[in-house]
Design a protein around this motif. Structure first.
Motif, short mmCIF file in Angstrom:
data_model
loop_
_atom_site.label_atom_id
_atom_site.label_comp_id
_atom_site.label_asym_id
_atom_site.label_seq_id
_atom_site.Cartn_x
_atom_site.Cartn_y
_atom_site.Cartn_z
N ALA A 187 0.83 -1.21 0.00
CA ALA A 187 0.00 0.00 0.00
C ALA A 187 0.86 1.26 0.00
O ALA A 187 0.58 2.22 -0.72
N LEU A 188 1.92 1.26 0.80
CA LEU A 188 2.81 2.42 0.86
C LEU A 188 3.47 2.65 -0.50
O LEU A 188 3.58 3.79 -0.97
N SER A 189 3.87 1.56 -1.16
CA SER A 189 4.47 1.67 -2.49
C SER A 189 3.46 2.24 -3.49
O SER A 189 3.81 3.03 -4.37
N ALA A 190 2.20 1.82 -3.35
CA ALA A 190 1.15 2.32 -4.24
C ALA A 190 0.94 3.81 -4.05
O ALA A 190 0.75 4.56 -5.02
N VAL A 191 1.00 4.27 -2.79
CA VAL A 191 0.84 5.70 -2.51
C VAL A 191 2.01 6.49 -3.08
O VAL A 191 1.83 7.56 -3.69
N LYS A 192 3.22 5.98 -2.89
CA LYS A 192 4.41 6.66 -3.42
C LYS A 192 4.37 6.79 -4.93
O LYS A 192 4.83 7.78 -5.50
N ALA A 193 3.79 5.78 -5.59
CA ALA A 193 3.69 5.81 -7.05
C ALA A 193 2.47 6.59 -7.54
O ALA A 193 2.33 6.83 -8.75
N GLY A 194 1.58 6.96 -6.61
CA GLY A 194 0.40 7.73 -6.98
C GLY A 194 -0.73 6.89 -7.55
O GLY A 194 -1.65 7.43 -8.18
N PHE A 226 8.99 2.26 5.86
CA PHE A 226 8.49 0.97 5.44
C PHE A 226 7.07 0.78 5.98
O PHE A 226 6.78 1.11 7.12
N GLY A 227 6.20 0.23 5.16
CA GLY A 227 4.84 -0.03 5.60
C GLY A 227 4.79 -0.92 6.81
O GLY A 227 3.90 -0.83 7.65
N TRP A 228 5.80 -1.81 6.93
CA TRP A 228 5.90 -2.73 8.06
C TRP A 228 5.92 -1.97 9.39
O TRP A 228 5.38 -2.42 10.39
N GLU A 229 6.54 -0.77 9.39
CA GLU A 229 6.70 0.00 10.62
C GLU A 229 5.50 0.88 10.93
O GLU A 229 5.43 1.50 11.98
N GLU A 231 2.10 2.55 12.05
CA GLU A 231 1.21 2.34 13.19
C GLU A 231 -0.23 2.64 12.83
O GLU A 231 -1.09 2.79 13.69
N LYS A 232 -0.49 2.73 11.53
CA LYS A 232 -1.85 2.95 11.06
C LYS A 232 -2.09 2.05 9.85
O LYS A 232 -1.22 1.90 8.99
N SER A 233 -3.26 1.46 9.79
CA SER A 233 -3.58 0.56 8.69
C SER A 233 -3.89 1.34 7.42
O SER A 233 -4.56 2.37 7.46
N PHE A 234 -3.38 0.84 6.31
CA PHE A 234 -3.74 1.39 5.02
C PHE A 234 -5.04 0.73 4.55
O PHE A 234 -5.28 -0.44 4.86
N PRO A 235 -5.89 1.44 3.81
CA PRO A 235 -7.04 0.77 3.19
C PRO A 235 -6.54 -0.40 2.35
O PRO A 235 -5.58 -0.27 1.58
N LYS A 236 -7.17 -1.55 2.50
CA LYS A 236 -6.70 -2.76 1.84
C LYS A 236 -6.61 -2.61 0.32
O LYS A 236 -5.75 -3.21 -0.33
N LEU A 268 8.84 -1.09 -5.21
CA LEU A 268 8.94 -1.56 -3.82
C LEU A 268 10.18 -1.05 -3.12
O LEU A 268 10.37 -1.30 -1.93
N GLU A 269 11.05 -0.35 -3.85
CA GLU A 269 12.28 0.16 -3.25
C GLU A 269 11.98 1.32 -2.30
O GLU A 269 11.05 2.10 -2.55
N PRO A 270 12.76 1.48 -1.22
CA PRO A 270 13.85 0.59 -0.82
C PRO A 270 13.29 -0.65 -0.13
O PRO A 270 12.47 -0.54 0.78
N MET A 271 13.73 -1.82 -0.59
CA MET A 271 13.27 -3.06 0.04
C MET A 271 13.98 -3.26 1.37
O MET A 271 15.10 -2.80 1.58
#
Length: 351
Positions: A187-194, A226-229, A231-236, A268-271
């Motif tokens: 999800a974080l990668s998707a946001v970064k890519a717009g 990283f999305g792993w870190e 503390e808030k859930s992204f919309p699936k 997905l970078e930085p992995m």
């Protein structure tokens, strides 16, 4: 199992005192002769118990050995050899409908982002269509492609980590994969890519959730978060779209996994690496309790208006440490509660 693989599993140290010469018979030390399905003879002495999981793990390890040394063809041959016949004949996927892709998405923009030119751009439309977007011109949403892309990315990232870090332990390898293959990272990668700007959906709630999520992360350095870190859930849906795009490329390219990895990996970078990875709080708390013999009590879970609430409680040296966290999903609530209990345990004075 036809080949009696369980008989070859070594789960205890070799003791020379118990070793016997095959074919030698002497009272209680006689060996029984058994025949494998290829008519080869083996000699066995007595019986021993093995858990099914141990046998299954060995079979998986053998599949991995053939896969890592001889490629997928060797892995499939091994599966066939043990009686698991799988047919992976590629059949061209025919689309039974035509979609004017440019009418719904900026095809050129996505092809530039993904470094891939679609033979059938209607797959791109399908990959970006949420179930709430109901148009006769688009007969399907992204769920089928997401189902496919999820498995493809899981396999590709697992293979990537296995080859890149040959010296790390299986446990750390598993942690790396868990930290890399999850909805928040995608999800974080998707946001970064717009990508969130191009999802075809007509749900006010979903629009609001995506908007609030993106705004809350604008203050952070997305390049090093990283999305792993989180503390808030992204919309699936955000993570799902990353997987559905991978599925769309996989189908459109004629099932070429390498092309999928070339397109998706840069996004997905930085992995996560062994140096940048942090242990998941739930796992860290469990391991700490095992090591220090603390009592980790059963989590208390409740739901109200779609919100999960979880209480984590640990008794350590006569003291009780507990915390309750709420979140949109159960996993995030458990993660946050575990993190707070860990913080309290680490800062406690037991003297």
């Amino acid at each position: 199992m036809l080949w009696k693989l369980q008989g070859f599993i070594r789960d205890e140290p070799f003791d020379p005192k118990d070793w016997m010469i095959p074919g030698y018979n002497c009272g209680n030390y006689s060996l029984n002769e058994e025949t494998l399905c290829n008519a080869k003879k083996i000699y066995v002495r007595g019986r021993r118990k093995l858990k099914c999981k141990k046998v299954a793990d060995v079979v998986e390890a053998l599949i991995g050995a053939y896969l890592s040394t001889g490629g997928e063809a060797a892995g499939l041959l091994f599966l066939d050899w043990i009686g698991i016949s799988i047919d992976f004949t590629n059949i061209s996927y025919e689309r039974h409908f035509k979609v004017r892709a440019e009418k719904f998405v900026n095809v050129q923009h996505f092809e530039s982002l993904l470094h891939y030119s679609f033979q059938d751009p209607s797959l791109l439309v399908e990959a970006l269509t949420h179930g709430s977007y109901m148009l006769a011109e688009i007969p399907g949403c992204y769920q089928r492609l997401e189902f496919l892309g999820d498995s493809v990315l899981d396999y590709l990232i697992t293979l990537h980590l296995y080859n890149k870090y040959p010296g790390i332990t299986p446990g750390l390898l598993t942690d790396l994969r868990s930290a890399s293959v999850n909805n928040n990272c995608y999800a974080l990668s998707a946001v970064k890519a717009g990508f969130h700007k191009h999802i075809l959906q007509s749900s006010q709630k979903l629009y609001k959730d995506i908007k609030e999520t993106v705004e809350s992360f604008q203050e952070l350095s997305l390049e090093y978060t990283f999305g792993w870190e989180s503390e808030k859930s992204f919309p699936k849906v955000l993570g799902d779209v990353m997987e559905s795009l991978a599925g769309a490329i996989f189908v459109d390219s004629g099932y070429k996994k390498e092309i999928v990895f070339q397109s998706i990996r840069p996004l997905l970078e930085p992995m996560i690496t062994p140096e940048t990875m942090t242990v998941h709080p739930v796992k860290e708390l469990y391991e700490l309790c095992q090591k220090e013999h603390y009592e980790l009590r059963k989590a208390i879970v409740s739901y109200e208006d779609g919100i999960s609430s979880i209480t984590i409680e640990v008794e350590a040296n006569g003291k009780v440490f507990k915390h309750t966290s709420t979140a949109c999903d159960k996993k995030m609530a458990k993660k946050l509660a575990s993190k707070e209990v860990l913080k309290s345990l680490k800062g406690a004075n037991f003297s």
